[in-house]
Scaffold this active site. Structure first.
Site, mmCIF file in Angstrom:
data_model
loop_
_atom_site.group_PDB
_atom_site.id
_atom_site.type_symbol
_atom_site.label_atom_id
_atom_site.label_comp_id
_atom_site.label_asym_id
_atom_site.label_seq_id
_atom_site.Cartn_x
_atom_site.Cartn_y
_atom_site.Cartn_z
ATOM 1 N N LYS A 101 0.832 -1.221 0.000
ATOM 2 C CA LYS A 101 0.000 0.000 0.000
ATOM 3 C C LYS A 101 0.858 1.261 0.000
ATOM 4 O O LYS A 101 0.658 2.168 -0.812
ATOM 5 C CB LYS A 101 -0.909 0.006 1.234
ATOM 6 C CG LYS A 101 -1.601 1.345 1.484
ATOM 7 C CD LYS A 101 -2.373 1.365 2.769
ATOM 8 C CE LYS A 101 -1.552 1.576 4.015
ATOM 9 N NZ LYS A 101 -1.442 2.961 4.514
ATOM 10 N N ARG A 158 -4.193 11.044 3.884
ATOM 11 C CA ARG A 158 -2.988 11.843 4.143
ATOM 12 C C ARG A 158 -1.970 11.736 3.018
ATOM 13 O O ARG A 158 -1.283 12.685 2.675
ATOM 14 C CB ARG A 158 -2.318 11.344 5.416
ATOM 15 C CG ARG A 158 -2.897 11.815 6.692
ATOM 16 C CD ARG A 158 -1.947 11.449 7.791
ATOM 17 N NE ARG A 158 -0.595 11.887 7.455
ATOM 18 C CZ ARG A 158 -0.119 13.097 7.662
ATOM 19 N NH1 ARG A 158 -0.871 13.986 8.236
ATOM 20 N NH2 ARG A 158 1.112 13.417 7.311
ATOM 21 N N ARG A 203 1.243 14.260 12.976
ATOM 22 C CA ARG A 203 1.783 14.060 11.637
ATOM 23 C C ARG A 203 2.071 15.350 10.854
ATOM 24 O O ARG A 203 1.436 15.644 9.833
ATOM 25 C CB ARG A 203 0.882 13.105 10.849
ATOM 26 C CG ARG A 203 0.583 11.854 11.655
ATOM 27 C CD ARG A 203 -0.038 10.766 10.873
ATOM 28 N NE ARG A 203 0.847 10.156 9.914
ATOM 29 C CZ ARG A 203 0.496 9.155 9.133
ATOM 30 N NH1 ARG A 203 -0.711 8.663 9.210
ATOM 31 N NH2 ARG A 203 1.342 8.640 8.277
ATOM 32 N N ILE A 215 7.623 6.193 17.278
ATOM 33 C CA ILE A 215 7.411 6.959 16.038
ATOM 34 C C ILE A 215 6.189 7.870 16.136
ATOM 35 O O ILE A 215 6.274 9.049 15.812
ATOM 36 C CB ILE A 215 7.253 6.005 14.820
ATOM 37 C CG1 ILE A 215 8.429 5.025 14.738
ATOM 38 C CG2 ILE A 215 7.131 6.809 13.516
ATOM 39 C CD1 ILE A 215 9.782 5.637 14.479
ATOM 40 N N ARG A 242 -8.609 0.000 4.463
ATOM 41 C CA ARG A 242 -7.666 0.929 3.822
ATOM 42 C C ARG A 242 -6.346 0.241 3.512
ATOM 43 O O ARG A 242 -5.637 0.652 2.599
ATOM 44 C CB ARG A 242 -7.376 2.112 4.752
ATOM 45 C CG ARG A 242 -8.577 2.981 5.013
ATOM 46 C CD ARG A 242 -8.214 4.118 5.923
ATOM 47 N NE ARG A 242 -7.382 5.059 5.189
ATOM 48 C CZ ARG A 242 -7.289 6.348 5.457
ATOM 49 N NH1 ARG A 242 -7.982 6.835 6.456
ATOM 50 N NH2 ARG A 242 -6.516 7.132 4.762
HETATM 51 N N1 EPU Z 1 7.650 13.901 11.251
HETATM 52 C C1 EPU Z 1 8.012 15.163 11.685
HETATM 53 N N2 EPU Z 1 8.047 16.167 10.771
HETATM 54 C C2 EPU Z 1 7.718 15.991 9.473
HETATM 55 C C3 EPU Z 1 7.367 14.695 9.032
HETATM 56 C C4 EPU Z 1 7.346 13.668 9.956
HETATM 57 O O1 EPU Z 1 8.279 15.359 12.861
HETATM 58 O O2 EPU Z 1 7.760 16.951 8.717
HETATM 59 C C5 EPU Z 1 7.605 12.794 12.225
HETATM 60 C C6 EPU Z 1 6.199 12.247 12.372
HETATM 61 O O3 EPU Z 1 5.427 13.031 13.258
HETATM 62 C C7 EPU Z 1 6.471 10.877 12.901
HETATM 63 C C8 EPU Z 1 7.766 10.478 12.219
HETATM 64 O O4 EPU Z 1 8.354 11.703 11.762
HETATM 65 O O5 EPU Z 1 6.659 10.942 14.275
HETATM 66 C C9 EPU Z 1 7.610 9.531 11.054
HETATM 67 O O6 EPU Z 1 6.767 10.111 10.075
HETATM 68 P P1 EPU Z 1 6.970 9.822 8.526
HETATM 69 O O7 EPU Z 1 6.899 11.126 7.814
HETATM 70 O O8 EPU Z 1 8.173 8.974 8.338
HETATM 71 O O9 EPU Z 1 5.690 8.957 8.208
HETATM 72 P P2 EPU Z 1 4.696 9.149 6.992
HETATM 73 O O10 EPU Z 1 5.430 9.351 5.739
HETATM 74 O O11 EPU Z 1 3.644 10.146 7.356
HETATM 75 C C10 EPU Z 1 4.624 6.608 6.390
HETATM 76 C C11 EPU Z 1 3.559 5.565 6.221
HETATM 77 C C12 EPU Z 1 2.997 5.190 7.572
HETATM 78 C C13 EPU Z 1 4.136 4.658 8.434
HETATM 79 C C14 EPU Z 1 5.237 5.731 8.541
HETATM 80 C C15 EPU Z 1 6.455 5.258 9.318
HETATM 81 C C16 EPU Z 1 2.647 6.133 4.053
HETATM 82 C C17 EPU Z 1 1.497 6.601 3.260
HETATM 83 N N3 EPU Z 1 2.494 6.094 5.364
HETATM 84 O O12 EPU Z 1 3.989 7.732 6.990
HETATM 85 O O13 EPU Z 1 2.063 4.136 7.352
HETATM 86 O O14 EPU Z 1 3.652 4.357 9.719
HETATM 87 O O15 EPU Z 1 5.674 6.100 7.220
HETATM 88 O O16 EPU Z 1 6.994 4.121 8.747
HETATM 89 O O17 EPU Z 1 3.665 5.780 3.491
HETATM 90 C C18 EPU Z 1 0.239 2.748 7.889
HETATM 91 O O18 EPU Z 1 0.435 2.156 6.818
HETATM 92 O O19 EPU Z 1 -0.541 2.291 8.777
HETATM 93 C C19 EPU Z 1 0.949 3.990 8.151
HETATM 94 C C20 EPU Z 1 0.575 4.858 9.083
#
Ligand code: EPU
Length: 445
Positions: A45, A115, A144, A352, A422
């Site tokens: 996904k 998102r 997030r 995380i 999802r």
């Molecule tokens: N963070 C910041 N600042 C930013 C961006 C992120 O502090 O500008 C923090 C977040 O608050 C969090 C950490 O960094 O504490 C990790 O966030 P990240 O940006 O890496 O996650 P994401 O890209 O929003 C993706 C997956 C998530 C998965 C995370 C971590 C997608 C669509 N989503 O989210 O997937 O948990 O990486 O591996 O790729 C899920 O599939 O259930 C899911 C939530």
């Protein structure tokens, strides 16, 4: 003109089931069944979502294979369609024709429901020189932020303002092209790394992203971008270098297998003390998870892209979620269901997301013995969980409830399927095929 791929294929259904109907739908899991057989893993996904957004980088058609049939994928298709992309879905193949993008501003209602749609900002800005994307806001698991995404886009020459909940970005100057730059991410955000890779692919000159995320989905995106003609090096290491090109072209690309779905299946075997074959998997994508399963006492055997798992006694252990290659936050809740049935006391630390332990209260309703302090859960394994009505508070928490239900005495009714659907394709059908007893009950009224 219709996309050449539209001929002879069923057009994509661009609607998700009404929210009311989903909220009233539930799974009834009759626990205590041993599982046996083979579980097939769908495409990832979190890879598929970002790869779909990459179609905005080219006027040519992008063909993606091994795309999982999930409501999030449908939602991403709707967002791309709203921007003018022709989306054609046939089985697990999606064709995305971005020849005539008509707008650079996805609507709030759609962005709010997904998102990952924020991914559009990078490619829109790179291709159109402008993008207006509503802030996606927080969700069940945490606030997030997108600070790192915005900071990186500014480093590539974009002017970015955030007003009234909308991120407006534009590239000043003639040609409205981004310019390469040096970006150091404060945290290795997966989404920020992916957004900036896509933006940099069409920028003038070289971009270096330091402290980049190492996740397999980042490597998959680099693979697709390379297939489209981009010059990307270092994906999978903390420093990614992208040498921008003038334009990208068509590609035909298969999404990697979903490591989180695979992990959930392995945990289904473990929690029911069963033996299963799970595939296809890329074992390196599951390193920390396989290590923890072995530490818990599971026997694992790799056979090509299949993993055989066999479980009897489960030992308690400690785990803490970390960015890749650490233990993935997305499997923390499902693994906690297993530890609730282990011999001894386990500690789970969620590092995380600040609000990703809501499943603890639901597991407690099933008889799990768990104490919480801050982001740490202390789990004393019990001999048997007992079936109860429970609610999955996010996608992975919902999967954790289904797993707990497989092991529990009696019937567990899992609500929160609007989350489950999802990220898991036909979860109950797949598990039933290996011996589980799960019924989907709906009450559309
Ligand atoms: N963070 C910041 N600042 C930013 C961006 C992120 O502090 O500008 C923090 C977040 O608050 C969090 C950490 O960094 O504490 C990790 O966030 P990240 O940006 O890496 O996650 P994401 O890209 O929003 C993706 C997956 C998530 C998965 C995370 C971590 C997608 C669509 N989503 O989210 O997937 O948990 O990486 O591996 O790729 C899920 O599939 O259930 C899911 C939530």
């Amino acid at each position: 003109m219709r996309s050449r791929f539209m001929t002879g294929t069923a057009p994509m259904t661009l609607s998700v089931a009404p929210r009311k109907q989903l909220l009233d739908t539930r799974l009834e899991v009759s626990g205590g069944q041993r599982l046996a057989g083979e579980l097939r893993v769908s495409g990832a996904k979190n890879s598929a979502l970002v790869l779909m957004a990459a179609c905005l980088l080219t006027r040519d058609t992008l063909r993606l294979r091994n795309v999982p049939p999930l409501t999030d994928i449908t939602a991403m298709g709707e967002i791309l369609a709203a921007l003018g992309v022709r989306v054609t879905r046939s089985g697990d193949t999606i064709d995305l024709d971005g020849e005539s993008i008509t707008r650079a501003a996805p609507p709030y209602e759609l962005v709010n429901s997904l998102r990952a749609s924020f991914f559009c900002i990078g490619p829109l800005l790179a291709r159109m020189g402008t993008a207006q994307v509503p802030l996606p806001g927080g969700c069940q698991i945490g606030s997030r932020p997108v600070v790192e995404h915005v900071k990186g886009l500014k480093a590539l020459g974009a002017q970015v303002t955030i007003e009234h909940g909308v991120v407006t970005a534009s590239v000043p100057g003639r040609g409205h092209r981004l310019t390469g730059g040096h970006i150091h991410l404060d945290c290795p955000s997966v989404g920020a790394t992916e957004t900036l890779m896509m933006a940099a692919a069409l920028a003038d000159g070289e971009t270096i992203i330091d402290n980049a995320a190492l996740e397999p989905e980042v490597i998959d995106l680099a693979g697709l971008l390379t297939a489209m003609g981009a010059r990307v090096q270092g994906a999978g290491t903390p420093t990614i270098t992208i040498d921008g090109v003038q334009e990208l072209h068509a590609a035909d690309y298969a999404v990697i297998p979903d490591r989180i779905e695979a992990g959930t299946f392995l945990l289904a075997a473990a929690i029911t003390r069963s033996s299963l074959t799970v595939g296809p998997v890329i074992p390196e994508h599951l390193g920390a998870v396989l290590t923890k399963l072995e530490e818990a006492g599971c026997l694992l055997h790799q056979d090509g892209t299949d993993l055989h798992i066999s479980a009897s006694e489960i030992r308690a252990l400690d785990l803490r979620t970390m960015p890749f290659p650490g233990f993935p936050t997305d499997l923390q809740a499902p693994f906690m269901s297993l530890l609730a049935t282990a011999n001894g006391t386990s500690l789970v630390v969620e590092n995380i997301f600040e609000n990703r332990l809501q499943h603890v209260a639901e597991l407690q309703r099933m008889g799990a013995s768990i104490r919480m302090q801050g982001n740490t859960a202390c789990i004393e394994g019990v001999a048997r969980l007992s079936g109860a009505p429970v609610h999955g508070t996010d996608l992975r928490a919902s999967a954790a409830m289904v797993l707990a239900g497989l092991a529990a005495e009696g019937v567990t009714t899992v609500r929160g399927l609007e989350f489950l659907d999802r990220g898991y394709a036909h979860l109950e059908d797949k598990l039933n095929a290996v011996g589980a007893r799960i019924r989907r009950l709906g009450d559309p009224a």
